[in-house]
Design a protein around this motif. Structure first.
Motif, mmCIF file in Angstrom:
data_model
loop_
_atom_site.group_PDB
_atom_site.id
_atom_site.type_symbol
_atom_site.label_atom_id
_atom_site.label_comp_id
_atom_site.label_asym_id
_atom_site.label_seq_id
_atom_site.Cartn_x
_atom_site.Cartn_y
_atom_site.Cartn_z
ATOM 1 N N ASN A 1 6.052 -8.448 -4.435
ATOM 2 C CA ASN A 1 4.761 -7.761 -4.422
ATOM 3 C C ASN A 1 3.681 -8.732 -4.899
ATOM 4 N N GLY B 1 -1.194 -6.301 -1.838
ATOM 5 C CA GLY B 1 -2.133 -5.247 -2.173
ATOM 6 C C GLY B 1 -3.330 -5.308 -1.237
ATOM 7 N N ALA C 1 0.023 -8.320 -5.965
ATOM 8 C CA ALA C 1 -1.006 -7.328 -6.293
ATOM 9 C C ALA C 1 -1.429 -7.556 -7.735
ATOM 10 N N SER D 1 0.845 -1.199 0.000
ATOM 11 C CA SER D 1 0.000 0.000 0.000
ATOM 12 C C SER D 1 0.878 1.247 0.000
ATOM 13 N N ALA E 1 -3.756 -0.167 -9.972
ATOM 14 C CA ALA E 1 -4.348 0.611 -8.887
ATOM 15 C C ALA E 1 -5.500 1.449 -9.442
ATOM 16 N N ARG F 1 -6.358 2.274 -5.125
ATOM 17 C CA ARG F 1 -6.251 1.015 -4.400
ATOM 18 C C ARG F 1 -6.117 -0.150 -5.382
ATOM 19 N N ASP F 2 -5.120 -0.991 -5.133
ATOM 20 C CA ASP F 2 -4.885 -2.182 -5.947
ATOM 21 C C ASP F 2 -5.569 -3.355 -5.256
ATOM 22 N N VAL G 1 2.089 -0.261 -8.140
ATOM 23 C CA VAL G 1 2.873 -1.389 -7.634
ATOM 24 C C VAL G 1 3.361 -2.232 -8.809
#
Length: 255
Positions: free
Chosen positions: A175, A116, A177, A69, A181, A149-150, A212
């Motif tokens: 990561n 994420g 995610a 985040s 996003a 927001r992912d 990300v």
């Protein structure tokens, strides 16, 4: 695997626990990005240190959940990478990053997974989707302009973790995610549409969000390419889980 904890992620991880002997998963730490409690941070630090001692002695691999985040990635301009510069923007992000550094300095096998915004059934009320759904239902939503927001389905997260552990990846950060996003306004609009409700929006101070990078993830787990990640992925995630409604509890802060 030995899953430490009984919360949201821990319950879902139990589905693959029998597949990975010699792995310890720390799924009992701080999970709220709004958390600023020194006591909560201290408890997670003590838990992680105890698990590191166990894994050093036993030769087990430790999986630690961090965050992808804005608590970690808060430098706009290019997607945040696991080996790139990190300037934590929140107390929560600083705490997670400090634990990442401490773990990397110990002689232990580990995976640090920067997650994420995970979405799934029976989430605690403070997490993103139940918090936003509760606010929409209340008739008033607080929006922070610039927030993105992912979102990622917990089912995809578990599949990715299962695959990652199968690769033998070690002493690295990944990561997890979707790589897309979404502006918070689009997420709220879709929740309103899905719930058949319209809330009044109030606005907080503008915030900065960094995308990300999922390049390392895609290299380690090629199956990610078939998970449907892309600009419209978030709508399918919201549609899948909104019907269960938000858990009982007070609405949290979405951005």
């Amino acid at each position: 695997m030995d899953v430490i904890g009984n919360g949201f992620l821990a319950r879902h991880l139990k589905a693959v626990a029998d597949s990975h002997q010699g792995v310890v998963v720390a799924a009992a730490g701080v999970s709220a990005a709004q958390h600023t409690s020194p006591d909560a941070f201290r408890r997670e630090t003590e838990l992680m240190r105890g698990l590191v001692r166990r894994c050093v002695d036993s030769g087990e691999k430790l999986v630690f959940f961090s965050t992808a985040s804005s608590g970690i990635y808060a430098q706009p301009g290019r997607p945040g990478t696991e080996d790139g510069p990190v300037t934590p923007a929140t107390a929560y992000g600083r705490h997670k990053h400090a634990l990442e550094r401490e773990l990397a300095d110990r002689p232990v096998d580990f995976l640090i997974l920067r997650l994420g915004h995970v979405v799934g059934p029976d989430q605690p009320a403070h997490q993103l989707l139940p918090a936003l759904a509760a606010q929409v239902r209340s008739g008033r939503v607080r929006i922070f302009p610039g927030a993105r927001r992912d979102l990622i389905d917990v089912a995809d997260v578990i599949s990715i973790i299962d695959a990652l552990l199968g690769t033998g990846a070690n002493r690295t950060t990944v990561n997890i995610a979707s790589g897309c996003a979404v502006p918070i306004e689009r997420i709220v609009e879709h929740i309103q549409h899905r719930m058949g409700a319209t809330a009044e929006w109030t606005h907080g101070a503008p915030v900065v969000t960094q995308e990300v990078s999922t390049e390392r993830l895609r290299g380690l787990v090629p199956a990610v390419a078939s998970m449907g990640f892309g600009p419209g992925y978030y709508r399918g995630v919201l549609d899948k889980y909104l019907p269960w409604g938000e858990p009982a509890g007070s609405a949290g802060t979405p951005a």
